[in-house]
Design a protein around this motif. Structure first.
Motif: not given
Ligand code: G4F
Length: 328
Positions: A127, A151, A178, A194, A211, A285
């Motif tokens: 990842s 992770y 990926l 979301k 949110v 990140v």
């Molecule tokens: O959609 P995310 O949770 O994905 P994240 O953390 O980048 O990880 C995904 O991609 C990786 C590949 O780089 C995979 F390995 C991993 O398994 C997964 O598929 O969050 C993306 C971004 C982050 O910076 C997070 O802090 O969105 C930001 N974010 C802001 N608000 C949020 C939210 N993320 C989530 N999940 N929920 C929120 O409410």
């Protein structure tokens, strides 16, 4: 008939990959854990061609038994605790499944081996989270890792142990690094889905607000359907190797919001979005952008779906999906 064995069959990538391999004439085995996994019915309904095999990435004996039964030509290790936010709360479980799980999978491959002239080929789902606090922009196969979550740390272990088994035992083992990949099958806990799902619900009047946490984060977002093709291509090469799979473009969560709310027809996203500390992570990140040149040159792979098309696909799906749920 070629045979493929997939862990993480119920996840977004497992389902896309099962479809791809079936279309190529493979017999597909999907490993599932648990006594009565509630997702097994979904797989039976959606993919009747997948044979479900019991097994668990935390139990080496079960992996050996599963491989002895399936005798696959190719093993795709997509199973993991994959939600970064959750890994902060369940760090030990994440290390066990996402990290040590890879070691157990490789050991099972080493033990079962496959036919002498046709050893099992192994794919590890590495990842872009491994790059974390990025050391260079864009990130390539040679960029040093600096993971920012349990992770990410577990994925670095999985990546390195895959390379180590390739070098130590001559396994045909590849890692695909990926970058984020999305689509209508993405889990609702990930930020893209979301956003598209909540925006659809707001449009339909069943939700009032969205949110979120940090909306400044930037990601290299591609379409999951494109990315599973790269996984398969890696296992068709003469030599095993590691590849970055990405679009080469980066966009912020804010940009994702802007496009989604305008496509849904709600206008300015600021009217509907609130930020809450509980969705911020202990370490973030900030920026990911991959350089997929090696995958393009050596595998002949390239992403087909653009960022705009991806958002459009997810918004269209979620509007239909949520309206159908309302009319049930
Ligand atoms: O959609 P995310 O949770 O994905 P994240 O953390 O980048 O990880 C995904 O991609 C990786 C590949 O780089 C995979 F390995 C991993 O398994 C997964 O598929 O969050 C993306 C971004 C982050 O910076 C997070 O802090 O969105 C930001 N974010 C802001 N608000 C949020 C939210 N993320 C989530 N999940 N929920 C929120 O409410």
């Amino acid at each position: 008939m070629r045979k493929a064995f997939i862990t993480g069959i119920t996840g977004q990538d497992g389902r896309h990959l099962a479809e791809l391999l079936h279309s190529k004439g493979y017999k597909v085995f999907g490993m599932m854990k648990g006594q009565h996994n509630p997702r097994s019915e979904m797989i039976r309904d959606e993919f009747p061609f997948v044979e479900i095999v019991p097994g668990d990435l935390t139990d080496l004996t079960s992996l050996v038994t599963a491989l002895e039964y399936a005798q696959p030509d190719e093993f795709y290790n997509l199973g993991a605790i994959s939600f970064v936010a959750m890994s902060f709360n369940q760090a030990e479980l994440t290390a066990n499944v996402t990290g040590l799980g890879v070691l157990r999978a490789l050991e099972a491959v080493r033990i079962v081996g496959g036919a002498q002239n046709n050893p099992i080929r192994f794919y590890q789902a590495s990842s872009s989270e491994m790059f974390g606090k990025v050391r260079e922009v864009p990130q390539t196969e040679l960029t040093p890792f600096h993971p920012r979550s349990p992770y990410g740390v577990a994925k670095v272990f999985g990546h390195n142990i895959t390379m180590n088994y390739r070098e130590s035992y001559g396994l045909f083992a590849c890692s695909g690094i990926l970058f984020n990949h999305e689509g209508p099958r993405r889990g609702l806990e990930f930020v893209t889905r979301k956003i598209t799902n909540t925006a659809a619900r707001i449009k339909l009047g069943v939700e009032k607000e969205l949110v979120l946490g940090n909306i400044d984060a930037k990601r290299d977002w591609g379409y999951a359907g494109d990315y599973v093709k790269a996984m398969w291509l890696m296992l068709q090469q003469d030599e095993p190797d590691d590849y970055v799979v990405a679009t080469g473009e980066t966009h912020s969560v804010e940009e994702f919001l802007e496009i989604t709310f305008s496509k849904v027809g709600l206008g300015d996203w600021r009217q509907f979005v609130r930020q809450d500390q509980k969705f911020f992570r202990p370490a973030e990140v900030d920026l990911l952008i991959g350089d997929p040149s090696k995958a393009k040159t050596k595998l002949g792979w390239k992403p087909e779906v653009s960022f705009e098309q991806l958002v459009d696909m997810m918004v269209t799906h979620d509007l239909e999906y949520e309206s159908a749920r309302l009319n049930k």
